[in-house]
Enzyme design. Structure first.
Site, PDB file in Angstrom:
ATOM      1  NE  ARG A   1      -4.274  -1.758   1.688  1.00 22.93           N
ATOM      2  CZ  ARG A   1      -4.450  -2.735   2.569  1.00 22.93           C
ATOM      3  NH1 ARG A   1      -3.721  -2.754   3.661  1.00 22.93           N
ATOM      4  NH2 ARG A   1      -5.353  -3.656   2.353  1.00 22.93           N
TER       5      ARG A   1
ATOM      6  CD  GLU B   1      -2.730  18.197 -14.677  1.00 23.82           C
ATOM      7  OE1 GLU B   1      -1.652  17.618 -14.446  1.00 23.82           O
ATOM      8  OE2 GLU B   1      -3.341  18.092 -15.744  1.00 23.82           O
TER       9      GLU B   1
ATOM     10  CG  HIS C   1      -2.340  13.149 -26.999  1.00 25.14           C
ATOM     11  ND1 HIS C   1      -1.975  12.091 -26.208  1.00 25.14           N
ATOM     12  CD2 HIS C   1      -3.508  12.783 -27.587  1.00 25.14           C
ATOM     13  CE1 HIS C   1      -2.881  11.138 -26.300  1.00 25.14           C
ATOM     14  NE2 HIS C   1      -3.822  11.521 -27.129  1.00 25.14           N
TER      15      HIS C   1
ATOM     16  CE  LYS D   1       6.589  18.360 -12.902  1.00 24.75           C
ATOM     17  NZ  LYS D   1       6.508  17.240 -13.792  1.00 24.75           N
TER      18      LYS D   1
ATOM     19  NE  ARG E   1       1.789  18.012 -11.803  1.00 26.29           N
ATOM     20  CZ  ARG E   1       2.384  17.094 -11.071  1.00 26.29           C
ATOM     21  NH1 ARG E   1       2.052  16.969  -9.801  1.00 26.29           N
ATOM     22  NH2 ARG E   1       3.303  16.299 -11.587  1.00 26.29           N
TER      23      ARG E   1
ATOM     24  CG  HIS F   1       6.577  13.011 -24.514  1.00 30.86           C
ATOM     25  ND1 HIS F   1       5.229  13.217 -24.738  1.00 30.86           N
ATOM     26  CD2 HIS F   1       6.903  13.775 -23.433  1.00 30.86           C
ATOM     27  CE1 HIS F   1       4.754  14.056 -23.814  1.00 30.86           C
ATOM     28  NE2 HIS F   1       5.759  14.405 -23.021  1.00 30.86           N
TER      29      HIS F   1
ATOM     30  CG  ASN G   1      -0.581  19.061 -19.045  1.00 30.13           C
ATOM     31  OD1 ASN G   1       0.364  18.326 -18.779  1.00 30.13           O
ATOM     32  ND2 ASN G   1      -1.715  19.053 -18.365  1.00 30.13           N
TER      33      ASN G   1
ATOM     34  CG  HIS H   1       2.308  17.992 -22.887  1.00 27.82           C
ATOM     35  ND1 HIS H   1       3.169  19.076 -22.791  1.00 27.82           N
ATOM     36  CD2 HIS H   1       2.980  16.948 -22.346  1.00 27.82           C
ATOM     37  CE1 HIS H   1       4.287  18.689 -22.199  1.00 27.82           C
ATOM     38  NE2 HIS H   1       4.200  17.409 -21.920  1.00 27.82           N
TER      39      HIS H   1
ATOM     40  CD  GLU I   1       8.264  18.040 -21.435  1.00 24.02           C
ATOM     41  OE1 GLU I   1       7.793  19.012 -20.820  1.00 24.02           O
ATOM     42  OE2 GLU I   1       7.574  17.085 -21.853  1.00 24.02           O
TER      43      GLU I   1
ATOM     44  CE  LYS J   1       0.336  15.183 -13.729  1.00 23.80           C
ATOM     45  NZ  LYS J   1       0.074  15.875 -15.008  1.00 23.80           N
TER      46      LYS J   1
HETATM   47  N1  GLY Z   1       4.498  16.451 -16.886  1.00 20.03           N
HETATM   48  C1  GLY Z   1       3.447  17.267 -16.436  1.00 20.03           C
HETATM   49  C2  GLY Z   1       3.269  17.231 -14.958  1.00 20.03           C
HETATM   50  O1  GLY Z   1       4.093  16.678 -14.253  1.00 20.03           O
HETATM   51  O2  GLY Z   1       2.299  17.736 -14.493  1.00 20.03           O
END
Ligand code: GLY
Length: 366
Positions: free
Chosen positions: A120, A236, A252, A226, A241, A266, A245, A248, A184, A142
């Protein structure tokens, strides 16, 4: 050495950035080892870095056990998650232990997710070895795997206990991956830091050529940005946050059209996506045309995709917008877009009419 704090209450942690850090990582990792064997999960491509890390641990009398996984996106799947979690349990990993993820985004995402569910939730440390992972995916918690329906569709927010970034490992990264990761980096300038974008314009070529201080500055600035944004909106939910993106949603669609393959990495999709987001913003009269041209010129000068043609995409607007409708950012039938009012003035727009995106993309096909 630069240390950036990701401030998240009792889930706060440090991101330590230093040239040559891997060889000295033992002292930073020892307190997390609790006198037990540390498990390292590594990408097969980073064998020399694994040897350096294990030697650094051994120098501090910390035993380690390595699990080496194949490189590539297919490592981020259900089967690999199942076998990794089984192996971690077999090795006796406890909640209080910290598993080390050594590799690019694939390893970081897989190991982070595995650690979010083993017992867990156990601890983990990110040691990213690609520029993309150093400035984006290793920070912020993430974690995910891909499923047959798409990328990163199953995952969790699970923050690491520590992130160790050694820019020296980039010396062995293929140029194409380095350039893709750079997308990035410049993203942070375009989001809300026009001075950093200007710094990127002046220094990106040196950074890509191997200038150590340019790399360290770019990584530290990106990680600080970041950390600030994640600290404001970890999950997010407020839209803050979501700024990360930028590029993206268009990207995408391009990546989907390229079959999420090596045809378009990417970061390359993000580069072209940012150029398109600025181009679309300028076409709608939201941003000065000169700013969109400046973004495109910068990406072009570095050899990064900056439009549909340079991304190798010939599909029409209808097809590309069709891919966007499968974006996981879809929300109650609308797709939020990151648009720009100028360099460093990105904002979230939830009112974009997709027919205008279709028309814009068709016009881009020339
Ligand atoms: N890569 C986007 C984020 O971490 O929110």
């Amino acid at each position: 050495m630069t240390t950036v704090r990701v401030a998240l209450g009792d889930r706060s942690y440090d991101v330590v950035i230093e040239h040559g850090l891997l060889a000295r990582a033992g002292t930073l990792l020892k307190p997390l080892s609790r006198g037990r064997t540390m498990v390292i999960v590594a990408d097969e491509n980073v064998a020399p870095h694994l040897a350096t890390l294990q030697a650094a641990l051994a120098a501090e009398r910390v035993a380690s056990e390595a699990i080496v996984l194949p490189s590539g996106e297919s490592t981020k799947g259900w089967a690999q998650l199942a076998s990794l979690t089984d192996r971690l349990i077999e090795l006796g990993v406890e909640r209080g232990d910290h598993v080390i993820a050594l590799g690019g985004g694939v390893i970081g995402d897989l190991v982070g997710f595995a650690c979010s569910i083993v017992k867990r939730g156990c601890g983990f440390v990110q040691v990213p070895t690609t520029l993309l992972a150093q400035v984006d995916s290793s920070v912020g918690g993430k974690t995910a795997i891909n499923t047959p329906a798409g990328k990163n569709l199953v995952g969790a927010f699970h923050q690491p206990a520590l992130v160790l970034i050694d820019p020296q490992v980039l010396d062995t990264l293929p140029q194409r991956d380095l350039r893709a990761g750079y997308a990035e980096v410049v993203k942070y300038g375009l989001i809300d830091d026009p001075d950093f974008f200007e710094w990127c314009e002046a220094n990106a070529a040196n950074l890509l050529a191997g200038d150590a201080s340019a790399r360290e500055h770019a990584i530290a600035t990106s990680v600080a940005a970041k950390a600030r944004i994640v600290g404001e909106d970890e999950r997010e939910t407020t839209g803050r946050r979501a700024l990360l993106n930028l590029g993206h949603t268009f990207g995408h669609a391009l990546e989907a059209e390229a079959g999420f393959s090596d045809r378009l990495l990417h970061g390359e999709g993000v580069a072209a996506g940012m150029a398109l987001a600025y181009g679309y913003s300028a076409a709608r009269g939201l941003a000065p045309k000169a700013d969109a041209e400046r973004v495109i010129a910068h990406l072009r000068a570095l050899g990064l995709p900056h439009d549909l043609a340079s991304a190798g995409i010939t599909a029409d607007g209808e097809t590309l917008v069709g891919h966007m409708l499968h974006d996981k950012k879809m929300n109650a039938g609308t797709l939020p877009f990151l648009l720009a009012r100028g360099i460093g003035r990105t904002y979230l727009d939830k009112t974009v009419d997709l027919s205008t995106v279709r028309e814009f993309l068709d016009a881009q096909r020339g």
